[in-house]
Design an enzyme around this catalytic site. Structure first.
Site, PDB file in Angstrom:
ATOM      1  N   HIS A  85       0.845  -1.200   0.000  1.00 17.99           N
ATOM      2  CA  HIS A  85       0.000   0.000   0.000  1.00 17.99           C
ATOM      3  C   HIS A  85       0.879   1.249   0.000  1.00 17.99           C
ATOM      4  CE1 HIS A  85      -3.348   2.536   0.331  1.00 17.99           C
ATOM      5  NE2 HIS A  85      -3.965   2.040   1.392  1.00 17.99           N
ATOM      6  N   TYR A 137      -1.175   7.450   3.327  1.00 22.03           N
ATOM      7  CA  TYR A 137      -0.606   6.648   4.399  1.00 22.03           C
ATOM      8  C   TYR A 137       0.914   6.707   4.304  1.00 22.03           C
ATOM      9  CZ  TYR A 137      -5.454   5.312   4.851  1.00 22.03           C
ATOM     10  OH  TYR A 137      -6.818   5.368   5.021  1.00 22.03           O
ATOM     11  N   ARG A 158     -16.850  -0.818  -3.493  1.00 20.61           N
ATOM     12  CA  ARG A 158     -18.180  -0.562  -2.929  1.00 20.61           C
ATOM     13  C   ARG A 158     -19.298  -1.278  -3.674  1.00 20.61           C
ATOM     14  NH1 ARG A 158     -17.643   5.852  -1.160  1.00 20.61           N
ATOM     15  NH2 ARG A 158     -15.625   5.580  -0.142  1.00 20.61           N
TER      16      ARG A 158
END
Length: 444
Positions: free
Chosen positions: A215, A220, A407
């Site tokens: 990631h 992040y 989603r």
């Protein structure tokens, strides 16, 4: 005259419990000449029966980093309904790398067993499991989103299991309101993170995971190192492009070194920060992502997962169906123009309709070219397959090789089966669900 006996309900091989064999796996095309979306893809030693993957989605439901029965049901629901890869949510490599106290983790050996339980179930259904290894950096120690007002972050304090005094980032720059103030990481902190990725990757392999993703997106830790907005360091990890990508490069190298040669390795990045309309003099842009992408095959990366944003509260983005897919196509095209054909591209974001998913990958073909070393193992990145660029009669080209959907799977766990029906492609259903197949002429 002998009797042939009753037909046998054959058990799946090597499963730790009885479950009927799923061969071919659900989601496999049974029609001749299916669209690219439902054609197989081989990456190194792993073959995916179609081009639809479940993207990582944080569930904020782990028990001190340990997956629970919730994750078994949640992830299993997508996998046995035909997604060719289901990727576990951002999984922290260190305790202070979780987004929330309830995030998935893989920093200790006790977290292997619950992960293996998920892997065993997916494998019993002849499906594949991926995991996204991560560190949240300066966005760590926040409360689960549903416990706060929509769009508003709240720091998770010690009394709710948070660690606001142990949040760290590339530089001591707070992400925004509601987040903890991070400390600038020391050299030891950086080494701890690199070792954390290495050890977590080893645990993932032990648990039976098939694919690993690093990631490097959404603000992040790794993402914050890439961007000059959040990285103001003056050492070898800050300043120039080469310095800002150093942490990601070192993480890639150490992960690739401890996973099997035949295991696919993915990297997710934010392709742009959407800061063009801000007052910031510089930011991470698509051009930087293209520059980075050109370096990835030599490091052993097989696919670049193209996302965007998440590193600054002043980003200006208006989501629409092509807002990230178009960028994926731009990167893919740039790689071809540079003669780089051994890095696959994944598109993610607002992919909800069958025809859209089909168009993204249509005409995206790969030719698997392997190179064996003296020990018989695949060397370098040749095992990832060479991508061949093909145009249709209208000159359209694939924008990606894989679609990652998030989603829409929350709304429709059976989305792969619905997409196949809408496209007129006959696919394998789970054996137990055959009676529920969509009827010709029905609206789904």
């Amino acid at each position: 005259m002998g009797s042939t006996g009753a037909p046998q309900n054959t058990a799946a091989p090597n499963a730790p419990f009885f479950t009927p064999i799923q061969s071919p796996p659900a989601g496999s095309a049974l029609s001749e000449n299916p669209p690219t979306l439902f054609s197989p893809l081989k990456i190194r030693d792993v073959t995916f029966q179609n081009r639809i993957w479940v993207a990582p989605m944080c569930m904020y439901s782990a028990d001190n980093g340990h997956l629970t029965d919730f994750h078994l049901v949640h992830l299993g629901a997508y996998a046995y309904r035909g997604a060719s890869l289901t990727i576990i949510e951002a999984t922290s490599v260190l305790p202070n790398g979780r987004i929330s106290p309830e995030d998935s983790g893989l920093w200790t050996d006790s977290q292997i067993a619950p992960l293996k339980r998920v892997a065993d179930f997916l494998h019993s259904q002849n499906q594949l499991l991926g995991i996204q290894l991560a560190h949240a950096g300066r966005k760590a120690s926040t409360c689960a989103p549903w416990s706060t007002e929509r769009g508003r972050a709240i720091t998770a304090t010690e009394d709710v299991g948070g660690w606001p005094r142990d949040v760290m980032g590339a530089s001591a720059i707070r992400w925004g309101e509601g987040f903890a103030n991070p400390r600038e990481m020391s050299q030891q902190d950086i080494e701890d993170v690199i070792h954390g990725f290495r050890d977590s990757a080893k645990r993932a392999v032990e648990a039976g995971v098939d694919v690993i993703e690093i990631h490097g997106a959404h603000g992040y830790l790794i993402s914050s190192f890439l961007s000059p907005i959040s990285n103001r360091r003056t050492d070898s990890y800050g300043g120039s492009f080469e310095n800002r990508i150093r942490l990601l490069v070192e993480v890639i190298k150490v992960v690739r070194s401890v996973i099997p040669a035949g295991m696919p390795l993915l990297v997710r990045v934010s392709s742009t920060e959407w800061m063009e309309e801000s007052s910031e003099p510089d930011s991470w842009k698509v051009e930087d992502t293209i520059k980075l992408a050109k370096l990835l095959p030599a490091l052993g990366v097989d696919l670049l997962d193209v996302s965007s944003g998440g590193n600054n509260e002043n980003q200006r983005i208006t989501p629409f169906n092509d807002f990230q897919v178009g960028i994926a196509g731009q990167i893919r095209s740039a790689l071809f123009k540079s003669g780089i054909t051994n890095l696959l591209i994944g598109a993610v974001g607002m992919i909800t309709e069958a025809e859209v998913a089909k168009a993204i990958v249509e005409n995206g073909k790969t030719v698997n070219e392997t190179k064996e070393g003296e020990d018989g193992k695949v060397e370098g990145t040749e095992g990832a397959g060479k991508v061949v660029e093909i145009e249709d009669e209208q000159g359209a080209k694939a924008k990606a090789d894989i679609v990652l959907v998030a989603r829409q799977f929350l709304r429709e766990p059976e989305w792969v089966l619905r997409v196949a029906f809408r496209l007129g492609v006959k696919v394998q259903w789970p054996q137990q669900y055959n009676r529920g197949q969509f009827l010709k002429g029905s609206k789904v």
